[in-house]
Design an enzyme around this catalytic site. Structure first.
Site, PDB file in Angstrom:
ATOM      1  N   GLY A  70       4.826  22.892   3.062  1.00 39.23           N
ATOM      2  CA  GLY A  70       5.908  22.756   2.090  1.00 39.23           C
ATOM      3  C   GLY A  70       6.208  24.060   1.367  1.00 39.23           C
ATOM      4  N   ASN A 151       6.223  15.668  -7.954  1.00 39.76           N
ATOM      5  CA  ASN A 151       4.832  15.547  -7.486  1.00 39.76           C
ATOM      6  C   ASN A 151       3.869  15.035  -8.549  1.00 39.76           C
ATOM      7  OD1 ASN A 151       5.783  18.351  -8.099  1.00 39.76           O
ATOM      8  ND2 ASN A 151       3.586  18.691  -8.316  1.00 39.76           N
ATOM      9  N   GLN A 179       7.023  15.362  -1.438  1.00 33.03           N
ATOM     10  CA  GLN A 179       6.352  14.124  -1.869  1.00 33.03           C
ATOM     11  C   GLN A 179       7.071  12.879  -1.369  1.00 33.03           C
ATOM     12  OE1 GLN A 179       3.476  13.643  -3.450  1.00 33.03           O
ATOM     13  NE2 GLN A 179       3.013  15.795  -3.758  1.00 33.03           N
ATOM     14  N   SER A 199       6.163  18.399   4.240  1.00 33.29           N
ATOM     15  CA  SER A 199       4.822  18.871   4.567  1.00 33.29           C
ATOM     16  C   SER A 199       3.989  17.720   5.128  1.00 33.29           C
ATOM     17  CB  SER A 199       4.179  19.409   3.277  1.00 33.29           C
ATOM     18  OG  SER A 199       2.879  19.852   3.538  1.00 33.29           O
ATOM     19  N   HIS A 201       0.779  17.038   5.508  1.00 32.80           N
ATOM     20  CA  HIS A 201      -0.444  16.476   4.914  1.00 32.80           C
ATOM     21  C   HIS A 201      -0.172  15.489   3.780  1.00 32.80           C
ATOM     22  CE1 HIS A 201      -1.157  18.915   1.109  1.00 32.80           C
ATOM     23  NE2 HIS A 201      -0.244  19.670   1.681  1.00 32.80           N
ATOM     24  N   THR A 237       3.023  32.290  16.781  1.00 33.22           N
ATOM     25  CA  THR A 237       2.785  31.242  17.779  1.00 33.22           C
ATOM     26  C   THR A 237       2.738  29.882  17.107  1.00 33.22           C
ATOM     27  OG1 THR A 237       1.557  32.812  19.116  1.00 33.22           O
ATOM     28  CG2 THR A 237       1.168  30.468  19.583  1.00 33.22           C
ATOM     29  N   CYS A 325      -2.621  21.869  -7.464  1.00 28.50           N
ATOM     30  CA  CYS A 325      -2.538  23.321  -7.606  1.00 28.50           C
ATOM     31  C   CYS A 325      -2.795  23.722  -9.047  1.00 28.50           C
ATOM     32  CB  CYS A 325      -1.158  23.821  -7.197  1.00 28.50           C
ATOM     33  SG  CYS A 325      -0.417  22.833  -5.915  1.00 28.50           S
TER      34      CYS A 325
HETATM   35  C1  LIG Z   1       6.765  18.796  -4.430  1.00 27.70           C
HETATM   36  C2  LIG Z   1       5.901  19.743  -3.660  1.00 27.70           C
HETATM   37  N1  LIG Z   1       6.460  20.825  -3.096  1.00 27.70           N
HETATM   38  C3  LIG Z   1       5.740  21.696  -2.379  1.00 27.70           C
HETATM   39  C4  LIG Z   1       4.390  21.531  -2.192  1.00 27.70           C
HETATM   40  C5  LIG Z   1       3.613  22.504  -1.362  1.00 27.70           C
HETATM   41  O1  LIG Z   1       3.322  21.940  -0.118  1.00 27.70           O
HETATM   42  P1  LIG Z   1       2.150  22.530   0.814  1.00 27.70           P
HETATM   43  O2  LIG Z   1       0.874  22.086   0.197  1.00 27.70           O
HETATM   44  O3  LIG Z   1       2.375  21.915   2.140  1.00 27.70           O
HETATM   45  O4  LIG Z   1       2.319  23.997   0.837  1.00 27.70           O
HETATM   46  C6  LIG Z   1       3.751  20.425  -2.774  1.00 27.70           C
HETATM   47  C7  LIG Z   1       2.299  20.243  -2.650  1.00 27.70           C
HETATM   48  O5  LIG Z   1       1.667  19.598  -3.464  1.00 27.70           O
HETATM   49  C8  LIG Z   1       4.536  19.494  -3.515  1.00 27.70           C
HETATM   50  O6  LIG Z   1       3.984  18.422  -4.074  1.00 27.70           O
END
Ligand SMILES: Cc1ncc(COP(=O)(O)O)c(C=O)c1O
Length: 397
Positions: A70, A151, A179, A199, A201, A237, A325
């Protein structure tokens, strides 16, 4: 019994996604850029994954670029739109104060490079009014970026309406759907979206892979320079096993999306109501209904979020005080502050993001644990004591 209630931070890999990935480590392992037969088999798998993802969000496979997640998708979307704008003298960007840092930090950088940025404040319920976007757009606006789902508080923004305004005004519209993807239905055409980040995960796919949708006609610029992969827009790659896993996970999430929404909404509301009934002076952050089905974010007066998390962990519950984060840092959440909550109150926050596997007994355990732990922490809190004796006012009723 350990309850994982931190699915906004990351999710467990689905077995189907894992099974889909395995042959691409040992069997179809060739480089998709190689012209030989094994390479072409890999290229074919890459294309099929692109088709599967495009089908879920309603675009053409050629409009999908694979990224490392993301963060990279957000960076590339914002920088591309900004560079396109600068070429025609448009250097103003509209976004919101409660975006993820993968957006906000890029906007900071662009501001230092001479762009001007308008950050809209959400209302007390964590929503952005389309009218506010409309009013913020100027003659020189080159980009509007509003996240689909927040998020921390999980609120869902009126993306289709905001997209319609941008389209009418000829401004590129990006949404960070990291999200939202896999959790609520997305349709880039019906929602008037020009760029969308996701993203894997966050929807039971592998970590370190994501995608960026860019509508045909909007120029995408390479941020990573090197080989000619992804039509020259993203060198390096391709991570084929991860891309295959992401496509399988997104397809699977899409298949379960309604059932998941129904079940989780009921349990989510039961947890919110249970906590509110048992714990005085607390509040749900963000609109109760316009939110992700699995998100509960609450503030408890008189306590700090960190000890609450620690004690919940001891009670067998993995939760968060905000975004992964930001945890570890002692700054109050920028998202909660943007709702107008005082710093002291926003420090007493808890985010629970439940998963599909949650049971009624687990939901009850969460309510009971939060109730007991908050009471325990309050009994030790001088701030709570001051509120109780009327020396300082309560913020929540
Ligand atoms: C709203 C939002 N944007 C971007 C990201 C970043 O994604 P990634 O962890 O895949 O870099 C996150 C990750 O928590 C997110 O919640």
């Amino acid at each position: 019994m350990y309850i994982y209630a931190d699915n906004a931070a990351t999710t467990k890999m689905s077995q189907r996604a894992l099974d889909a990935m395995l042959p691409f480590f040992t069997d179809v392992f060739a480089n998709p850029s190689s012209p030989h037969t094994p390479g072409q088999r890999a290229a074919e798998a890459l294309w099929q994954a692109r088709e599967a993802i495009a089908a879920v969000i309603g675009c053409s496979p050629r409009e999908i670029t694979f990224t490392s997640g993301g963060t990279e998708a957000d960076n590339q979307a914002l920088l591309s739109a900004a560079w396109n704008g600068a070429k025609i003298g448009k250097k103003h960007i509209v976004s919101t104060a409660f975006e993820h840092h993968a957006v906000l930090r890029v906007l900071d950088k662009l501001e230092r490079q001479g762009f001007s940025v308008t950050l809209l404040q959400p209302d007390r319920d964590g929503l952005i009014a389309p009218m506010a976007v409309d009013q913020a757009i100027r003659e020189d606006t080159c980009l509007v970026s509003v996240m689909t789902a927040n998020n921390e508080i999980g609120t869902l923004q009126p993306i289709a309406e905001i997209g319609a305004i941008c389209r009418e005004k000829g401004v590129v519209f990006h949404t960070d759907a990291v999200q939202a993807a896999g959790h609520i239905p997305l349709d880039v055409q019906a929602q008037n979206i020009d760029m969308l980040s996701a993203s894997a995960h966050k929807f039971h796919g592998p970590k370190g892979v994501g995608f960026l949708y860019v509508k045909r006609g909007v120029e995408l610029h390479a941020v990573l320079e090197g080989g000619g992969q992804e039509r020259g827009k993203r060198a390096g790659t391709e991570n084929l096993p991860a891309v295959v896993g992401m496509a399988a996970a997104l397809k699977e999430s899409q298949e379960h999306i309604d059932k998941y929404r129904e079940k989780l909404t009921i349990i989510r509301n039961r947890i919110i109501d249970g906590i509110k009934e048992n714990v005085p002076h607390c509040a749900l952050n963000g609109d109760r209904d316009k939110r992700l089905p699995n998100n509960i974010n609450m503030c408890f007066e008189g306590i700090e979020g960190e000890p609450l998390l620690l004690l919940l962990d001891h009670a067998g519950i993995a939760a968060s005080s905000g975004s992964a984060c930001a945890s570890g840092s002692h700054d109050a959440s920028h998202v909660l502050r943007s709702l107008g909550l005082p710093e002291e109150v926003s420090r007493g926050s808890l985010r629970l993001t439940i998963g599909e596997e949650i049971t009624d007994a687990q939901a009850a355990h969460i309510v009971q644990s939060v109730t007991e732990i908050v009471a325990r922490l309050r009994s030790l809190s001088p701030v709570w004591h001051d509120c109780e004796i009327g020396k300082r006012p309560f913020f929540f009723d």
